[in-house]
Design a protein around this motif. Sequence first.
Motif, PDB file in Angstrom:
ATOM      1  N   ALA A   1     -16.334  38.265 -51.350  1.00  0.00           N
ATOM      2  CA  ALA A   1     -16.258  38.634 -52.767  1.00  0.00           C
ATOM      3  C   ALA A   1     -14.966  39.401 -53.016  1.00  0.00           C
ATOM      4  CB  ALA A   1     -17.464  39.485 -53.171  1.00  0.00           C
TER       5      ALA A   1
ATOM      6  N   ASP B   1     -12.617  41.796 -55.934  1.00  0.00           N
ATOM      7  CA  ASP B   1     -12.776  42.656 -57.105  1.00  0.00           C
ATOM      8  C   ASP B   1     -11.484  42.831 -57.904  1.00  0.00           C
ATOM      9  OD1 ASP B   1     -11.480  44.082 -55.147  1.00  0.00           O
ATOM     10  OD2 ASP B   1     -12.563  45.957 -55.512  1.00  0.00           O
TER      11      ASP B   1
ATOM     12  N   ILE C   1      -8.979  41.950 -52.167  1.00  0.00           N
ATOM     13  CA  ILE C   1     -10.024  42.951 -51.957  1.00  0.00           C
ATOM     14  C   ILE C   1      -9.355  44.309 -51.994  1.00  0.00           C
ATOM     15  CG2 ILE C   1     -11.820  43.759 -50.382  1.00  0.00           C
ATOM     16  CD1 ILE C   1     -11.927  40.923 -49.226  1.00  0.00           C
TER      17      ILE C   1
ATOM     18  N   ASP D   1     -18.252  45.239 -50.741  1.00  0.00           N
ATOM     19  CA  ASP D   1     -18.845  44.135 -51.498  1.00  0.00           C
ATOM     20  C   ASP D   1     -19.896  43.375 -50.694  1.00  0.00           C
ATOM     21  OD1 ASP D   1     -17.569  44.097 -54.129  1.00  0.00           O
ATOM     22  OD2 ASP D   1     -15.716  43.841 -52.996  1.00  0.00           O
TER      23      ASP D   1
ATOM     24  N   ASN E   1     -19.441  41.887 -47.748  1.00  0.00           N
ATOM     25  CA  ASN E   1     -18.901  40.809 -46.930  1.00  0.00           C
ATOM     26  C   ASN E   1     -19.022  41.171 -45.454  1.00  0.00           C
ATOM     27  OD1 ASN E   1     -18.004  39.618 -49.404  1.00  0.00           O
ATOM     28  ND2 ASN E   1     -16.200  40.960 -49.333  1.00  0.00           N
TER      29      ASN E   1
ATOM     30  N   TYR F   1     -14.947  46.634 -61.314  1.00  0.00           N
ATOM     31  CA  TYR F   1     -15.263  45.274 -61.735  1.00  0.00           C
ATOM     32  C   TYR F   1     -15.008  45.016 -63.224  1.00  0.00           C
ATOM     33  CZ  TYR F   1     -17.501  45.476 -57.185  1.00  0.00           C
ATOM     34  OH  TYR F   1     -17.726  45.630 -55.850  1.00  0.00           O
TER      35      TYR F   1
ATOM     36  N   ARG G   1     -17.303  39.743 -60.713  1.00  0.00           N
ATOM     37  CA  ARG G   1     -16.403  39.594 -59.568  1.00  0.00           C
ATOM     38  C   ARG G   1     -16.408  38.136 -59.126  1.00  0.00           C
ATOM     39  NH1 ARG G   1     -20.111  42.956 -55.155  1.00  0.00           N
ATOM     40  NH2 ARG G   1     -21.798  41.413 -54.931  1.00  0.00           N
TER      41      ARG G   1
ATOM     42  N   VAL H   1     -16.665  35.368 -56.186  1.00  0.00           N
ATOM     43  CA  VAL H   1     -17.296  35.263 -54.873  1.00  0.00           C
ATOM     44  C   VAL H   1     -17.091  33.854 -54.330  1.00  0.00           C
ATOM     45  CG1 VAL H   1     -19.536  34.674 -55.903  1.00  0.00           C
ATOM     46  CG2 VAL H   1     -19.449  35.563 -53.581  1.00  0.00           C
TER      47      VAL H   1
ATOM     48  N   TYR I   1     -22.886  41.583 -62.798  1.00  0.00           N
ATOM     49  CA  TYR I   1     -23.756  42.709 -62.460  1.00  0.00           C
ATOM     50  C   TYR I   1     -24.702  43.027 -63.621  1.00  0.00           C
ATOM     51  CZ  TYR I   1     -25.364  47.324 -61.082  1.00  0.00           C
ATOM     52  OH  TYR I   1     -26.143  48.399 -60.744  1.00  0.00           O
TER      53      TYR I   1
ATOM     54  N   TRP J   1     -26.495  41.716 -58.567  1.00  0.00           N
ATOM     55  CA  TRP J   1     -25.539  40.658 -58.872  1.00  0.00           C
ATOM     56  C   TRP J   1     -26.228  39.293 -58.887  1.00  0.00           C
ATOM     57  CZ3 TRP J   1     -20.573  42.054 -60.061  1.00  0.00           C
ATOM     58  CH2 TRP J   1     -20.165  43.343 -59.707  1.00  0.00           C
TER      59      TRP J   1
END
Length: 805
Positions: free
Chosen positions: A340, A342, A351, A420, A422, A464, A572, A574, A603, A609
């Motif tokens: 993801a 942002d 990121i 996020d 990940n 975000y 965001r 993804v 969100y 999310w």
Amino acid sequence: MSNSFYPWKVQNLPILGPLWRQIKAVPKPIPENSILLRVMVQGLVIVGIIAIDVAAGVATDELPLTFWAGPLSIIGAIWSWYNRYKRNLPAKFLLAIGMLLALAAFLSRLIGELNDTRLVLAELLIQLQVLHSFDLPMRKDLGYSMVIGLILLGVAGTISQTLTYGPVLLVFIVFAIPCLILDYRSRLGLHSKFFGNKSEFPKQRQPPKMSLLNATLSPKRLTILLLVIIGSGMAIFAFLPRLPGYQLRTFPVSSPINLDVENFDGRRITNPGYISQGRENEDASENSNGTNQESGPGNLDTTYYYGFNTKINQNLRGQLIPQVVMRVRSQAEGFWRVLAFDKYTGEGWEISRNDNTITLDRLHWSYQFSVNLRKNNYQNETKEVIQSYTVVSQLPNLIPALYEAIKVYFPTKKIAIDPDGNLRSPLELREGLTYTVISNVPYRDRSILAHTGTNYPESITKYYLQIPPEIAEKVRQKTEEILANKNQVAKASKPIISPYEKALYLAQYLKQNPNYKLQKAPPFLAEDEDLVSAFLFGYQNSPEGEKIMGGYGDHFSTVLTIMLRSIGIPARLVGGYAPGEFNPFTGLYVVKNTDAYMMTEVYFPEHGWFAFNPIPGMQLIPPSIEKNQTFTALITFWKWVASWLPSPVTGFLERSIGGIFRWILGIIGWFFALFFQGWQGIFGGLILATILAFLGWLLCIFWRKWRYGYWLSRLSPMESIYQQMLNLMASKGLVKHGFQTPFEYTKAIEEYNSTNEAEIIEEISQAYVGWRYGSKKVDLTRLKNLLRSLRRSIRGKLNSNTNPK
């Protein structure tokens, strides 16, 4: 020299002597003399060993089990054949020692394979079978080998991830059918009659060496039986419900990877598709030079998806060459989420909090990492979904998983997670790597999400809602214009107010608007040109006299994300993989590199999310736990059939078949509901079940009698009389075998019948032989009367035996 000169012989020892004499006194086992049965059993075992090799996949530096186990098993079977009449006590002791050594090796390997012991157990079983093949004197020993072959095939079925297991299964069935027939024949003691010495038979009629085989092992009969078994198996497989798996908490994970992870901080993402990046280890330099660049116009790497990096560039053009990257076994299909982003950069994403990545450790005896680090307690209902991933070709050091992962079973000592969510590995995901993820996937309820409000926490709005100031105002005006036009059209109905409905409508708008076309190769961005602005208002590098808007698939998701941010809705970007192609035969999702794409996650306060997909040609809402795979094989087959039928026919069949299934399921549901209605319901259900069972029994008897009568009606009168006589004898337990002539059968059962019955049987048999082989005329009336007399006599005896005075 005489044996008397050796007083130290075993027989003379004080303790071992009596034991030795007891062993010698045990009668020798009756050996199995059927060479064909032994050959078929060995074939069955070797196919099972090959199945393990094929299903597990053999690395280049390992010797396949078949190379050594197959020849040794054959050698053992030959040795066992020539020594089948001997006790072979020394050999048995040596085999026992060998089995103990195999057990010790198994226990030592088991320590390193505690999480998935299937292959280790299969290798132990193969080693024991090889040793066992040196001691196969009796039929029951061959039976043990048959069971081992079946177990090996079953283990291979649990490991296999491709359809290469299918041909091996067919070969196994080809061997198994004759094995079962020959084993059953041996149990009946028929081998001695068939494979016996010619001197045992009269000179005028030597034993027909192939008559017994032609009766039940002829190619025609075996082929028919094979087709019936395969057809029945496929039908059962298609209708078999695919219920959620993983009822046991032992998950597939690769062997531990011993890697120095002391300096691993999780900040680096290694994507071989990017320039100046490669694999972390020097021994894996192949394909390490990619063509993706982090900024400026360029060409896409044809192997590795550009979207898996700390910073991605959406000003690249090109296409991926399709190749399978992983196979997934999951309780539900979904978006295999990878990364993801942002922060929007104008030509891509990055990121922003990459330095905030933290590392996670696991206990040395367990593969489990706990990754449920979120601070928010979301209110939406979730469902636990277990996924197992097997990497087929190299991937970046990012761990795909359904959102939101709570536990990861991974073979390295450390993994990392960023803000996020990940997941990152210390090394790239290499071919053959297997890991498992447990996720709490949230249910998506539109009615709830549409009323969540806009009370966003600061931790969300800080990261975000970011938009480059150069485009913020015009994107906001464009977005509000789109929503205002929708509300103006929808005045008579309900206008769009909630963030959820706005996100849903904007995604549909981008997906369906003909002005924003899905471009395979949109123009490159000019210097300082913004991607979202070019998408919505036209590229500066458009051909003269033409205004190109739109972009390739991931551009749609970028634009939706920025449009939502422009009106104050946190979003965001993804990236991950579509579910892939579901294989109903293996139960796996086959995922390719071309299945990778970007979506927008939005969100919602207190619920987390949720993703929206604005890419044309794809589902607006990604697949999730609302769908199940209970009857996927049947559904896949029906879709294939329906593709060949006209639409009206397809609709009629769907309505008809659907109505029948709903009616059947309704009756079943009503029946089981009785057992939850107190004692009266339970007794009522039991009484109904008893009545149905009795009616089913009567129906079965009626069907068997009707089928027998129908079969007799198709025979000639003489043949019908003879078959009815054989059926009467079979009711007494005197079954005629296929290798017996009518006269041999008459002589064999003579002592079990009264004089009158024996005379009737002999006269009917003589008439049948004369009619069939000599074309003689028969007195059907007399023969029918004799048959009735025989039936009365036999039934009278049966009644007297069942009703004694």
